[in-house]
Design an enzyme around this catalytic site. Structure first.
Site, PDB file in Angstrom:
ATOM      1  N   ASP A   4      17.148 -38.329   8.035  1.00  0.00           N
ATOM      2  CA  ASP A   4      18.381 -37.656   7.595  1.00  0.00           C
ATOM      3  C   ASP A   4      19.239 -38.678   6.853  1.00  0.00           C
ATOM      4  O   ASP A   4      18.795 -39.800   6.606  1.00  0.00           O
ATOM      5  CB  ASP A   4      19.138 -37.038   8.771  1.00  0.00           C
ATOM      6  N   GLY A  51      17.707 -41.509   4.428  1.00  0.00           N
ATOM      7  CA  GLY A  51      17.240 -41.316   3.067  1.00  0.00           C
ATOM      8  C   GLY A  51      17.722 -40.015   2.480  1.00  0.00           C
ATOM      9  O   GLY A  51      18.519 -39.290   3.085  1.00  0.00           O
ATOM     10  N   ASP A  52      17.222 -39.716   1.291  1.00  0.00           N
ATOM     11  CA  ASP A  52      17.576 -38.519   0.549  1.00  0.00           C
ATOM     12  C   ASP A  52      16.332 -37.649   0.395  1.00  0.00           C
ATOM     13  O   ASP A  52      15.260 -38.133   0.018  1.00  0.00           O
ATOM     14  CB  ASP A  52      18.132 -38.903  -0.832  1.00  0.00           C
ATOM     15  N   HIS A  54      17.466 -23.241   3.946  1.00  0.00           N
ATOM     16  CA  HIS A  54      18.466 -22.247   3.534  1.00  0.00           C
ATOM     17  C   HIS A  54      19.662 -22.875   2.802  1.00  0.00           C
ATOM     18  O   HIS A  54      20.512 -22.150   2.287  1.00  0.00           O
ATOM     19  CB  HIS A  54      18.936 -21.406   4.727  1.00  0.00           C
TER      20      HIS A  54
END
Length: 351
Positions: free
Chosen positions: A212, A238-239, A258
């Site tokens: 995350d 991280g991304d 979502h």
């Protein structure tokens, strides 16, 4: 307009009930905010005793307490009130599954956001109205999370609210999936590791990695120590879109797709395919819409995502198709037995 000459054939019962549903939610939100459940966690009390301890002055307070009794959140014995079993378990601070922070999040952010529903439907643009606190997050999508996580107080409120939503789901996952097939799991977008931590508690042979945003790592370390699984859990910041995802035998992705567009979902699932070891599995759990769009909670979640971060809900069949496109095989959908009725879609990576 013609003048009716007979009584209506049926009462507007649903209209009455739904139009005042916010009365019910505001009673529980206010009770938590005032400290009613926390104070009764120390023992039964009369309305007068509670009012004195909580600094409440309104003569309507006994009626307020009786409303909580009628809602099965309090019990009354003579003139003394006590928490119901459910309230005592979930709404007393410092208990493992405390949901009071979640209620605060609902009142502070989710409830005001829904007041903008008409405008969002008119304009097609996410809008996040909120109370006038200086530190309230603004923006949409990734910006919402970045700004929320940048403030330590908002960060903790948001994460504890997510834990309240994920605990029941995590225990259902621990029971309904055969985890003996794997030893290393990865929870993508796992926040401070509540789901992964519960899975490690339930299955001592597992080790886990949570992926995350970097600011959550201190909360992760604190929570893993609280759950007693810190020696089997690690964090990787991280991304989703810029960084490679951690490798593992079983990857989970819950309550994340979502937030994004269909194309972004395909990108994440494709990256997950690369990260799953051959023969391993990828699991997506979410409140997915059914094909007939007949279940209310997934529909409301979809609206909530449109309002807040510009995302949307999706069908279980859409999730299965995205996973098939990425290369997963033997894809199945397993309904979970939690309160809301989540679904987990599981796909296997070929050897």
């Amino acid at each position: 307009m013609t003048t009716p000459t007979h009584a209506p054939p049926f009462p507007p019962a649903k209209i009455y009930r739904l139009s005042t549903a916010f009365w019910h939610s505001k009673v529980i939100l206010s009770a938590s905010d005032l400290g009613v459940f926390a104070q009764l966690g120390e023992g039964p009390a009369t309305a007068g005793e509670l009012a004195d301890k909580l600094g409440v002055q309104s003569s309507a307070f006994p009626v307020f307490l009786d409303a909580l009794v009628a809602m099965d959140l309090l019990e009354r014995d003579g003139d003394r009130y006590r928490n119901s079993a459910e309230a005592d378990y979930y709404l007393v601070p410092d208990k493992r599954y405390y949901m009071g922070t979640y209620l605060g999040f609902v009142d502070r952010f989710m409830r005001p956001t829904w007041e903008g529903l008409s405008e969002v439907l008119r304009t097609g643009k996410p809008q996040i109205p909120h109370p006038p606190q200086q530190d309230a997050p603004e923006g949409e999508g990734a910006e919402f999370f970045e700004q929320t996580y940048a403030d330590p107080n908002l960060q903790r409120m948001f994460i504890e609210a997510q834990d309240a939503l994920s605990s029941e789901i995590a225990w259902e996952l621990s029971r309904q999936i055969d985890w003996s097939r794997w030893t290393k799991i990865v929870d993508l977008g796992g926040a401070r590791g509540n789901v992964a931590g519960i899975l490690l508690q339930a299955h001592p042979h597992l080790t886990g990695t949570v992926f995350d945003m970097p600011p959550l790592e201190p909360l992760f370390a604190e929570h893993m120590a609280r759950l007693g699984v810190q020696d089997r859990a690690r964090y990787q910041g991280g991304d989703w879109f810029d960084d490679p995802l951690p490798e593992g035998e079983a990857l989970l992705c819950g309550h994340a797709l979502h937030n994004w567009t269909a194309e972004q979902r395909r990108t994440v699932i494709s990256k997950a395919f690369d990260a799953v070891r051959p023969g391993g599995a990828f699991m997506v759990y979410d409140l997915m819409m059914d094909e007939e769009r007949s279940r209310l909670n997934p529909l409301l979640l979809s609206l909530a995502m449109t309002l807040s971060v510009g995302g949307s809900g999706y069908l279980g069949s859409e999730c299965r198709e995205w996973m098939r496109e990425a290369g997963f095989v033997d894809i199945v959908a397993v309904p979970l037995k939690d309160y809301d009725g989540h679904t987990v879609v599981i796909g296997r990576k070929p050897m």
